[in-house]
Design an enzyme around this catalytic site. Structure first.
Site, PDB file in Angstrom:
ATOM      1  CB  CYS A  74      -0.934  -0.280   0.839  1.00 17.22           C
ATOM      2  SG  CYS A  74      -2.589   0.632   0.962  1.00 17.22           S
ATOM      3  CG  HIS A 159      -3.923  -3.348   4.293  1.00 19.42           C
ATOM      4  ND1 HIS A 159      -2.807  -2.685   5.151  1.00 19.42           N
ATOM      5  CD2 HIS A 159      -3.759  -2.231   3.867  1.00 19.42           C
ATOM      6  CE1 HIS A 159      -2.677  -1.134   4.857  1.00 19.42           C
ATOM      7  NE2 HIS A 159      -3.343  -0.737   3.513  1.00 19.42           N
ATOM      8  CD  GLU A 161      -1.221  -5.174   7.237  1.00 20.64           C
ATOM      9  OE1 GLU A 161      -0.579  -5.980   5.662  1.00 20.64           O
ATOM     10  OE2 GLU A 161      -1.082  -3.552   6.915  1.00 20.64           O
TER      11      GLU A 161
END
Ligand code: GLN
Length: 184
Positions: A74, A159, A161
């Site tokens: 990002c 994202h 994560e």
């Protein structure tokens, strides 16, 4: 883990969960001896100011030039583009899908990734508007590049994560291990 600003804590949890040892990077000395670096999501203008304040641009370029695996997600993708650190031959378009209202989730087909599509969470995400010949696009949304690789650098608009599919972090760690073995 570049930890100047943004969504770094969740990356650290994923990487540690996969067995990696991590270090939070805030000043130049923190970069010494790293086998890989993640540039997280966040706010690319704030992150750029912090990189300048800490004098990190030049050592980050040296890290990339040495072939150290970098993962930019990002805002981290934006940081690596031509207009920012200039490490990847890509032009990121910020907030390309629109602002907050255009945060969305999507199942992405990835080249070279076993196990089916990746469930990806996009938050005010950029896309790659333009790229040079050394850049391989790995995934797209509506024809826009949202994942790409150039040499040892991997960038993702979304994202990885967040959520529980960690295959892209695993791929990054495999690059780190391979790079370490080659350097030893
Ligand atoms: N829109 C942010 C920027 O331009 C990036 C968003 C994110 O990292 N989730 O910096």
């Amino acid at each position: 883990m570049l930890a100047l600003q943004g969504a770094f804590a969740a990356h650290v949890r994923v990487l540690e969960g996969l067995g990696a040892r991590t270090r939070e990077v805030r000043v130049r000395a923190d970069l010494e001896g790293l086998d890989g670096l993640v540039l997280p999501g966040g706010e690319s203008t704030t992150m750029t100011l912090a990189v300048e304040r800490e004098g990190l641009a030049e050592p980050l370029r040296a890290l990339a030039a040495a072939g150290t695996p970098l993962l930019g997600t990002c805002a981290g993708l934006i940081m690596l583009d031509r207009a920012h650190l200039g490490l990847m031959d890509i032009e990121a378009r910020r907030n390309a899908f629109g602002r907050q209202v255009r945060s969305f989730e999507s199942d992405l087909e990835f080249e070279h990734l076993d196990g089916g599509p990746v469930h990806a969470i996009f938050i005010r995400a950029p896309w790659i508007a333009e790229h040079g010949p050394d850049v391989e696009v790995l995934a797209t949304v509506d024809g826009h590049a949202v994942a790409a690789r150039q040499g040892s650098m991997l960038v993702l608009s979304f994202h990885p994560e967040l959520g529980d599919d960690h295959r892209l972090h695993e791929q990054f760690l495999a690059d780190v291990v391979a790079r370490r073995a080659a350097a030893a």
